[in-house]
Design a protein around this motif. Structure first.
Motif, mmCIF file in Angstrom:
data_model
loop_
_atom_site.group_PDB
_atom_site.id
_atom_site.type_symbol
_atom_site.label_atom_id
_atom_site.label_comp_id
_atom_site.label_asym_id
_atom_site.label_seq_id
_atom_site.Cartn_x
_atom_site.Cartn_y
_atom_site.Cartn_z
ATOM 1 N N THR A 5 0.858 -0.869 0.085
ATOM 2 C CA THR A 5 0.025 0.004 0.250
ATOM 3 C C THR A 5 0.763 1.134 -0.266
ATOM 4 O OG1 THR A 5 -1.822 -0.841 1.295
ATOM 5 C CG2 THR A 5 -2.042 1.821 1.271
ATOM 6 N N LEU A 6 1.291 2.573 -0.673
ATOM 7 C CA LEU A 6 1.536 3.330 -1.209
ATOM 8 C C LEU A 6 0.357 4.480 -0.572
ATOM 9 C CD1 LEU A 6 3.626 4.963 -2.626
ATOM 10 C CD2 LEU A 6 2.307 5.127 -4.287
ATOM 11 N N ILE A 7 0.920 5.236 0.164
ATOM 12 C CA ILE A 7 0.344 6.368 0.741
ATOM 13 C C ILE A 7 0.827 7.578 -0.133
ATOM 14 C CG2 ILE A 7 -0.368 8.548 2.660
ATOM 15 C CD1 ILE A 7 -0.683 5.428 4.413
ATOM 16 N N VAL A 8 -0.159 7.993 -0.216
ATOM 17 C CA VAL A 8 0.227 10.132 -1.541
ATOM 18 C C VAL A 8 0.095 10.855 -1.101
ATOM 19 C CG1 VAL A 8 0.811 10.374 -3.364
ATOM 20 C CG2 VAL A 8 0.753 8.144 -3.540
ATOM 21 N N ILE A 9 1.134 12.090 0.012
ATOM 22 C CA ILE A 9 0.097 13.117 -0.175
ATOM 23 C C ILE A 9 0.549 14.117 -1.698
ATOM 24 C CG2 ILE A 9 0.779 14.293 1.501
ATOM 25 C CD1 ILE A 9 2.226 12.570 3.842
ATOM 26 N N PRO A 10 -0.129 14.322 -2.138
ATOM 27 C CA PRO A 10 -0.104 15.381 -3.247
ATOM 28 C C PRO A 10 -0.357 16.638 -2.285
ATOM 29 C CG PRO A 10 -2.148 14.045 -3.542
ATOM 30 C CD PRO A 10 -1.346 13.648 -1.957
ATOM 31 N N ALA A 11 0.970 17.971 -2.859
ATOM 32 C CA ALA A 11 1.126 18.928 -2.256
ATOM 33 C C ALA A 11 1.748 20.141 -3.878
ATOM 34 C CB ALA A 11 1.803 19.089 -1.230
ATOM 35 N N ARG A 46 2.048 7.188 10.984
ATOM 36 C CA ARG A 46 0.504 6.348 11.825
ATOM 37 C C ARG A 46 -0.090 5.512 11.109
ATOM 38 N NH1 ARG A 46 0.454 11.843 14.015
ATOM 39 N NH2 ARG A 46 -1.406 12.138 12.816
ATOM 40 N N VAL A 47 -0.104 5.011 9.906
ATOM 41 C CA VAL A 47 -1.122 4.235 9.723
ATOM 42 C C VAL A 47 -0.298 3.275 8.957
ATOM 43 C CG1 VAL A 47 -2.899 3.017 7.565
ATOM 44 C CG2 VAL A 47 -2.493 5.939 7.567
ATOM 45 N N PRO A 48 -0.713 1.798 10.231
ATOM 46 C CA PRO A 48 -0.324 0.610 10.275
ATOM 47 C C PRO A 48 0.083 -0.301 8.747
ATOM 48 C CG PRO A 48 -1.900 1.131 12.273
ATOM 49 C CD PRO A 48 -1.895 2.131 11.132
ATOM 50 N N SER A 49 -1.101 0.200 8.377
ATOM 51 C CA SER A 49 -0.695 -0.750 6.665
ATOM 52 C C SER A 49 -0.109 0.188 5.655
ATOM 53 C CB SER A 49 -2.238 -1.017 6.508
ATOM 54 O OG SER A 49 -3.022 -2.181 7.099
ATOM 55 N N GLY A 50 0.333 1.284 5.918
ATOM 56 C CA GLY A 50 1.198 1.905 4.832
ATOM 57 C C GLY A 50 2.554 1.472 5.061
ATOM 58 N N ASP A 51 2.504 0.862 3.799
ATOM 59 C CA ASP A 51 3.893 0.177 3.345
ATOM 60 C C ASP A 51 5.467 1.731 2.357
ATOM 61 O OD1 ASP A 51 3.217 -2.611 3.823
ATOM 62 O OD2 ASP A 51 1.675 -2.242 2.119
ATOM 63 N N ARG A 52 4.549 2.809 2.748
ATOM 64 C CA ARG A 52 5.740 3.344 1.995
ATOM 65 C C ARG A 52 4.410 5.120 1.486
ATOM 66 N NH1 ARG A 52 8.337 2.649 -4.387
ATOM 67 N NH2 ARG A 52 9.490 4.896 -4.189
ATOM 68 N N VAL A 53 5.639 5.828 1.715
ATOM 69 C CA VAL A 53 4.540 7.237 2.219
ATOM 70 C C VAL A 53 5.931 8.111 0.999
ATOM 71 C CG1 VAL A 53 3.683 8.892 3.299
ATOM 72 C CG2 VAL A 53 3.277 7.009 4.529
ATOM 73 N N VAL A 54 4.777 8.584 0.300
ATOM 74 C CA VAL A 54 5.452 9.472 -0.412
ATOM 75 C C VAL A 54 5.077 10.804 -0.788
ATOM 76 C CG1 VAL A 54 6.538 9.924 -3.392
ATOM 77 C CG2 VAL A 54 7.153 7.502 -2.239
#
Length: 268
Positions: A5-11, A46-54
């Motif tokens: 699971t990839l979490i993306v923070i668009p900014a 802080r999301v347990p299932s977040g494998d990668r944050v970009v």
């Protein structure tokens, strides 16, 4: 298939209402100041299932700031018209495609991790779900306030009309559905507030950018309506409201409200 699971923070820097807002400083419970983008990144981490944050941005200043506090940051084009398009573009920069892409918007650092987890769980439980997003049931007090605001032409949120199967019929900045409020159960009002958080399959993102912005998307100013116009179902997941108010940073006047929620959350 990857189970990542990839979490993306668009900014983006060039916000019409608040230029440079990802770098705006917010003070936490100890008075420590951190930028909006850093607090959004911490929420994602802080999301347990977040494998990668970009962090995905078209601004060198934002990318440099993100890397300075330890985030992975990748350049995406200024041609992206919204966060969903930015998530789609980011896929092309990855070596391996994730199973699920989460769009945790860069101006919403108060999203609880269980909101994100609920979307990931729903998509892993049902492979047919292409897009998922959370909704919160409206209280009577908030509904009355929103109705009063609407009469003054004040937009107070986004609302979803949802099928019995949990799929979205429509989203609007007007209160939907219409009903006789005098006969409604105050503890179970049929009004669902949409939270601007999304989880997608990569294939759904590719469908999204293959289509053009729809008329309804442009009229309402709601990016998710393009999915519905392209016949991509959106599964809604009803979640419980947290103890704090989920306030997005759209104007400098929003800062005290966000800082009050950070205090309740106990985040430094």
């Amino acid at each position: 298939m990857s189970r990542d699971t990839l979490i993306v923070i668009p900014a983006r820097y060039a916000s019409q209402r608040y230029p440079g807002k990802p770098l705006a400083e917010l003070r936490g419970s100890t008075g420590k100041a951190k930028s909006l983008i850093e607090r959004s990144w911490e929420a994602a981490k802080r999301v347990p299932s977040g494998d990668r944050v970009v962090v995905a941005s078209d601004s060198d200043e934002i990318l440099e700031a993100a890397r300075a506090f330890g985030a992975e940051a990748i350049f995406t084009s200024s041609e992206c018209r919204n966060g969903t398009e930015r998530c789609a573009e980011l896929l092309g920069a990855l070596d391996e495609e994730p199973e699920i892409v989460v769009n945790l918007q860069g101006d919403a650092p108060l999203i609880p991790e269980y909101f994100v987890e609920s979307l990931i769980d729903a998509m892993r439980a049902d492979p047919s779900v292409e897009v998922a997003t959370p909704v919160v049931r409206c209280t009577r007090a908030l509904y009355d306030k929103l109705v009063a605001d609407e009469k003054k032409n004040i937009v107070g949120g986004t609302f979803g009309a949802i099928s019995s199967a949990g799929n979205a019929h429509y989203f609007s900045k007007r209160i939907i559905p219409h009903f006789d409020a005098s006969k409604a159960d105050d503890d179970n009002l049929p009004v669902l507030l949409h939270i601007g958080l999304y989880a997608y399959r990569p294939a759904a993102l590719r469908k999204y950018v293959a289509g053009e912005p729809s008329q309804l998307e442009q009229l309402e100013g709601l990016e998710q309506l393009r999915f519905l116009d392209l016949d991509v179902p959106i599964r809604t997941i009803e979640v419980k409201s947290p103890e704090w108010e989920i306030w997005e940073l759209n104007n400098p006047s929003d800062i005290p409200h966000i800082e009050a929620s950070l205090e309740i959350m106990g985040l430094e």
